[in-house]
Design an enzyme around this catalytic site. Sequence first.
Site, PDB file in Angstrom:
ATOM      1  N   HIS A  96      16.414 -60.515  70.887  1.00 16.60           N
ATOM      2  CA  HIS A  96      16.601 -61.130  72.200  1.00 16.60           C
ATOM      3  C   HIS A  96      17.129 -60.143  73.218  1.00 16.60           C
ATOM      4  CE1 HIS A  96      18.286 -63.891  75.284  1.00 16.60           C
ATOM      5  NE2 HIS A  96      17.244 -64.614  74.948  1.00 16.60           N
ATOM      6  N   HIS A 134       9.556 -71.249  73.130  1.00 15.99           N
ATOM      7  CA  HIS A 134      10.312 -70.223  73.853  1.00 15.99           C
ATOM      8  C   HIS A 134      11.353 -69.624  72.913  1.00 15.99           C
ATOM      9  CE1 HIS A 134      12.435 -68.165  77.039  1.00 15.99           C
ATOM     10  NE2 HIS A 134      13.539 -68.861  76.825  1.00 15.99           N
ATOM     11  N   SER A 154       3.333 -66.676  84.342  1.00 11.68           N
ATOM     12  CA  SER A 154       4.444 -67.122  83.502  1.00 11.68           C
ATOM     13  C   SER A 154       5.686 -67.224  84.376  1.00 11.68           C
ATOM     14  CB  SER A 154       4.667 -66.137  82.351  1.00 11.68           C
ATOM     15  OG  SER A 154       5.520 -66.682  81.375  1.00 11.68           O
TER      16      SER A 154
END
EC number: 3.1.4.11
Length: 869
Positions: free
Chosen positions: A439, A395, A614
């Site tokens: 991010h 992740h 997911s």
Amino acid sequence: MTESAIDDQRFNLTKELQRHSCRDQGKITQKDDALDFISYSSFQSSFNTDQKSANNGSTVRRSIRSIFRRAAELPRVHMGPLTYSHGINELVNKKLRKDCDLSTLCRVLQRGIRMIRMTRRRRKFYEFKLINNNGQIIWKDGSKYLELDSVKDIRIGDTASTYQEEVDPKRLRSDSKLWIAIIYKVSNKLKALHVVALNELDFNTFLSCICGLVKLRRELMESILLPDNSQFARIHWQITVSEKEEDEKKDTLSFADVKKLCDKFHIYVSTGQLLEFFQLADINHNGLLNYFEFEKFIKILKNRKEVNMIWSKFTKPPHSHLSFENFFQFLITEQHEQVDRQTAWSYFIKYREPTQLTMGQDGFTKFLKEQPYLVEVKEELYSKPLNHYFIASSHNTYLLGKQIAETPSVEGYIQVLQQGCRCVEIDIWDGENGPVVCHGFLTSAIPLKTVIRVIKKYAFITSPYPLIISLEINCNKDNQKLASLIMREVLAEQLYFVGTRTDKLPSPRELKHKILLKSKKTSEATRGLSVNEPFPSSFSSSYESANEQELRMKDDSTNSSSATNSSSMQRIKRIGLKKHADIINDVSNISGIHGIKFRNFSLPESKTIAHCFSLNERKVEYMIKDKHLKLSLDKHNRRYLMRVYPHVLRYKSSNFNPIPFWKAGVQMVATNWQTNDIGQQLNLAMFQILDHQPDGSFKSGYVLKPKKLLPVVTKAKMIPLIYEHFENGSDPVTVKIRILSTQLLPRLNDTSPSRNNTNSFVKVEFHTDDEPTMPISIDKGTRISATEASTKSSQGNGFNPIWDAEVSITLKDTDLTFIKFMVISEETQIASVCLKLNYLRMGYRHIPLFNMEGEQYIFCTLFIHTQIL
């Protein structure tokens, strides 16, 4: 001719060649002498013995005392690194200059090599120098330095191109071939030193010198800390006292000398016990040890009482050697090895006495040290559909630390791929010059092309089995087109598309060296099947709450002078991204796995063979707590794929316990690999199993699910019957593990609470999916909980402490049971290891130990005996 004589002659010839090559430098100085051990070690490994030439060599003897004695004066300096790095094997094989030895190269670097240091802000000339006494490279007049023992990898050529684009996008083409990126660690954080040489000679000299020294220092720790007693004693004597055989009777070591030597080589024994060993070896009772007394001291120091007990069990008096029949019996009854006599004989021949058909205790001890501790898997177990496997998944792969304000780096991808990860994550955003990876929390970005190139380079460096790239698409359609073009061009024939196949997913074996992209289907493909969803299904649901924070940050930042440069403004633009990112056909068409929005398990989109849900950890935890949802979740994961990732509130990149998600059949349980907490340790332990591959690959990244999770069912109500069938067919399992000892236990650092304390104990934790049938018990220690216990403390010996404590626990099964050992001193964890219980081989095994960052110690092991009844 004796081996030592040949070694001496080899050195003499080396010395003569070295002097000849350096004639123009005049008389060899003391600084030159300090590097003699480098020349000897590198030359000895590559020189083909020629006795005739050796006999004609000079009579000059090597002197390696100076380097070690000067190093001994530096209290914080040891002789080499404590741990291995993930990229060390590739690193130590780099060697460009073959026209001269390592000693000559080091002399050049000692004088200094002028190079350009590259950062994102500037290019600046510095002189880089080698300080040999403490293994440092310095620059900026010594105010900046790099410890050679902290080097984790060195990148050049194609492997450095990604850093070149990241650090200096407008670099000159001529710089590329002369660029060196050194990856090293400071205070548990990875850093990179980027330098550009001014010419090819300087490039080759600097690179060869650094790689050679890193390799040599690692080999020094391996060779000095692990040899047999006599060799161990001779090496340490030569380093500390004299290399001359004629000095062995007259030269001596005091107790202070011995104590300093032990400390320098990570041998930690209390002063009282060390003095006791010293006095036992001091036959002359004069407070000094000559060579023969020192050899006896080493034998006493390295004596392993626990191995003596095993040895005496299989060699009954008056016999002092082990016969083949007794050895074969040991393999079958104690080690539980399934070997035939021919295989056992091959082991026996390897470790027997050179001129006898029996095995001595030294050979037996070496055999115990070198035996594998993990089971192996045959390739045929990789022939089932992908959904039948747990898949090692990462992740936020691009981050090296916490989520907020952390700079993304390609190093994250390199590290996880080197460790066998098979599912990485890419967050794609709009950049000034095309798609970028970041991010989204006010962080800098990496060009997508850079990331894809790195992935292609390292995708199959550890495992040949398929790599899944989980795409988080947050960019506009133009950048999506560019992204699909980049992936097509870079990955080319490695891309795999599931296509129209509707019966089952392909197997890992069918997909060797293939890359599968996972992305959301286009809005056209999902229209009519689900409600409009503003983000890709694989996009972290954490974005919804995080986006509110980002918008507030945007408002606060509008009038801020700190957001004036283009890089900062681009980060603000990403924050203001519209709440909709439709996936275009260009991306969907090259994807092998399609993420869809989860609504429930009964809709048509939940039954397409290549789909993947997911979900964040909390959504799945909610399902597990609900009786009916839990069965539906289990039923789905027997045929289709699912990915679970950490919740947004884990902003420090901590990890959850992955065991409940594996128990629910989730294939891709994504963890933060950058955080070595218990969640990640369990994750690594799950995929630690070794593969029996012809090419020597290991850590496949794929683990076949337990048998009870494999049968496909048409109705969820059939699942309890499956579990009942497996429970009725198996009895509870009793696990007995005897914790015997550790070897060469390290000390954390000079400021650790255990600085002068050599008392330590082992804590044992069982991590499992069910409560134990019978709680843990321990014969020489303390039970902490139903699954935890600790041994008594071993007093005074940090070198090879012995506990000889047995823990016992009874479990329903061992399918998802893990065991963690922690060596602790004064409430400070020194070393640990986490293992999946049914990967562990039975009998006596030496288990490697790891530091707090998850790096394996070069020489530190835990000796245990395991039984499963």
